[in-house]
Structures are given as structure tokens and as C-alpha cells.
Write an enzyme that holds these catalytic residues in place. Structure first.
Site, mmCIF file in Angstrom:
data_model
loop_
_atom_site.group_PDB
_atom_site.id
_atom_site.type_symbol
_atom_site.label_atom_id
_atom_site.label_comp_id
_atom_site.label_asym_id
_atom_site.label_seq_id
_atom_site.Cartn_x
_atom_site.Cartn_y
_atom_site.Cartn_z
ATOM 1 N N GLY A 46 34.323 19.276 -40.781
ATOM 2 C CA GLY A 46 35.283 18.981 -41.832
ATOM 3 C C GLY A 46 34.572 18.601 -43.117
ATOM 4 O O GLY A 46 33.450 18.091 -43.079
ATOM 5 N N GLN A 51 33.590 14.886 -51.188
ATOM 6 C CA GLN A 51 32.174 14.964 -50.792
ATOM 7 C C GLN A 51 31.372 15.957 -51.626
ATOM 8 O O GLN A 51 30.149 15.908 -51.628
ATOM 9 C CB GLN A 51 32.060 15.347 -49.306
ATOM 10 C CG GLN A 51 32.612 14.285 -48.370
ATOM 11 C CD GLN A 51 32.570 14.767 -46.942
ATOM 12 O OE1 GLN A 51 33.487 15.428 -46.470
ATOM 13 N NE2 GLN A 51 31.483 14.477 -46.242
ATOM 14 N N CYS A 92 29.200 12.201 -40.213
ATOM 15 C CA CYS A 92 29.700 12.647 -41.508
ATOM 16 C C CYS A 92 28.589 13.356 -42.265
ATOM 17 O O CYS A 92 27.453 12.888 -42.264
ATOM 18 C CB CYS A 92 30.166 11.420 -42.294
ATOM 19 S SG CYS A 92 30.802 11.818 -43.927
ATOM 20 N N LEU A 93 28.922 14.482 -42.906
ATOM 21 C CA LEU A 93 27.904 15.219 -43.665
ATOM 22 C C LEU A 93 27.357 14.385 -44.827
ATOM 23 O O LEU A 93 26.266 14.651 -45.308
ATOM 24 C CB LEU A 93 28.498 16.536 -44.197
ATOM 25 C CG LEU A 93 28.856 17.576 -43.135
ATOM 26 C CD1 LEU A 93 29.499 18.801 -43.786
ATOM 27 C CD2 LEU A 93 27.636 17.986 -42.319
ATOM 28 N N HIS A 134 39.616 11.123 -40.566
ATOM 29 C CA HIS A 134 38.313 10.909 -41.214
ATOM 30 C C HIS A 134 38.304 11.532 -42.617
ATOM 31 O O HIS A 134 37.893 10.892 -43.588
ATOM 32 C CB HIS A 134 37.218 11.510 -40.316
ATOM 33 C CG HIS A 134 35.837 11.486 -40.882
ATOM 34 N ND1 HIS A 134 34.811 10.765 -40.301
ATOM 35 C CD2 HIS A 134 35.291 12.096 -41.965
ATOM 36 C CE1 HIS A 134 33.707 10.931 -41.028
ATOM 37 N NE2 HIS A 134 33.973 11.750 -42.031
ATOM 38 N N GLU A 135 38.790 12.780 -42.717
ATOM 39 C CA GLU A 135 38.745 13.481 -44.013
ATOM 40 C C GLU A 135 39.741 12.879 -44.998
ATOM 41 O O GLU A 135 39.469 12.807 -46.199
ATOM 42 C CB GLU A 135 39.014 14.988 -43.829
ATOM 43 C CG GLU A 135 38.054 15.720 -42.905
ATOM 44 C CD GLU A 135 36.586 15.527 -43.244
ATOM 45 O OE1 GLU A 135 36.248 15.288 -44.415
ATOM 46 O OE2 GLU A 135 35.767 15.592 -42.306
ATOM 47 N N HIS A 138 38.239 10.074 -46.777
ATOM 48 C CA HIS A 138 37.362 10.480 -47.886
ATOM 49 C C HIS A 138 38.165 10.602 -49.178
ATOM 50 O O HIS A 138 37.703 10.205 -50.242
ATOM 51 C CB HIS A 138 36.710 11.841 -47.601
ATOM 52 C CG HIS A 138 35.456 11.765 -46.779
ATOM 53 N ND1 HIS A 138 34.354 11.024 -47.158
ATOM 54 C CD2 HIS A 138 35.120 12.354 -45.606
ATOM 55 C CE1 HIS A 138 33.396 11.167 -46.245
ATOM 56 N NE2 HIS A 138 33.837 11.964 -45.289
HETATM 57 NI NI NI Z 1 32.861 12.636 -43.574
#
Ligand code: NI
Length: 169
Positions: A46, A51, A92-93, A134-135, A138
Site C-alpha cells: 500500500g 508518502q 511501512c515503506l 494503515h494508509e 497516512h
Molecule cells: Ni505506511
């Protein structure tokens, strides 16, 4: 198509609150393509626009084994969350190499626009439900490490800053 740079924790830009997408137009279509390319290249499941330093309410995801089931959520709204929660190991990226437990709702109902600007109602559980929560965090400027203890979070912050210094050296 283009790969976009991913912001890394503790970059303060990760804490900006995203605004609604005003129109699902060509600019958004290009952003969606670029975000998918960036997410697949980074082997993520995701990616939120936040991000990649675009502060609009847009998420791309693919939680399938085959990496062949792309899902786009534009202006997502949580309509319902189950009272039951469970602890999931998340990564997480924007916080590469860090995995830790976060409590999430088991089941959720979300309304969002898809890539064509059509309203979609999604009721889901499992990995997709966790990923959406989670997204959506963000988009509100929240990174998953903020659920952890201040001690853990500070350790992660120190580790990330050191890694970022070394990458620049
Ligand atoms: Ni993330």
C-alpha cells in the site's frame, strides 16, 4: 510512468493532513499510475499520496499474492469499524526495515471513489482491512510508529536518521 521518491520517517512532511481530491482527472490518473509503479518497485502492499509528498486523499494498494489486484481509494471515508480489534505486525515503506505490532479493527466498511471517479463501498477484513486503516492514517499525517511507546519510537527515529545519514555519505 515514473518512480516517485518516498518520504522517510521522521520527515515532518509525513505529518501533513491531506486535502480531498477535487477531481478525478488526468493529473490524478498519472499520479495513480506513478504511485502503483513506485509501490510495486518498492515491494509494498500500500502507498498513500502523503508518502510521495502529495497531500491529497488518495491511496493505492495491492494485497494479492500475485501482485495483480490493484485497488485505488480516493477520498476514503470510514463508515463503520468492528468493535473487535487485533494486533498485527505492520511495516511501512516510509519506515524501511521496521516491523511492529499495531491494534486494528478486524472488520471495516469504507466508502471511496475508484480510479474512474465512481463511488465504491468496500466491506472487508483481514490484511486488506489492516492495510486500509494503515494508509488512511497516512492521509491524516500519522505513521504507524506513533502507536508504539515513546521509547520504541525514539529508538526507531535514531535508527532511521543514522541510516539516512549513511545513505547520503
Ligand atoms: Ni505506511
Amino acid at each position: 510512468m515514473a518512480l516517485l521518491p518516498i518520504l522517510c520517517f521522521p520527515d515532518p512532511k509525513l505529518h501533513k493532513v491531506a486535502k480531498p481530491v477535487a477531481a478525478v482527472d488526468g493529473r490524478i490518473q498519472t499520479l495513480i499510475s506513478d504511485m502503483f509503479e513506485t509501490m510495486y518497485e518498492a515491494k509494498g502492499i500500500g502507498l498513500a499520496a502523503t508518502q510521495v509528498d502529495v497531500h491529497e486523499r488518495l491511496i493505492v494498494m495491492d494485497v494479492s499474492e500475485g501482485r495483480d489486484t490493484p485497488l485505488v481509494l480516493i477520498n476514503p471515508k470510514l463508515l463503520w469499524t468492528s468493535p473487535e480489534t487485533h494486533l498485527n505486525e505492520e511495516g511501512c515503506l516510509s519506515v524501511p526495515g521496521i516491523y511492529d505490532g499495531v491494534q486494528r479493527h478486524d472488520r471495516i466498511k469504507v466508502e471511496a471513489l475508484d480510479a474512474q471517479g465512481q463511488v465504491r463501498l468496500i466491506e472487508t477484513d483481514g490484511l486488506l482491512a489492516v492495510c486500509i486503516q494503515h494508509e488512511m492514517d497516512h492521509l491524516m499525517g500519522k505513521v504507524f510508529v506513533e502507536y508504539l511507546s515513546p521509547l520504541k519510537r525514539n529508538r526507531i527515529k535514531t535508527k532511521m536518521l543514522k541510516a539516512q545519514r549513511e545513505a547520503r555519505a
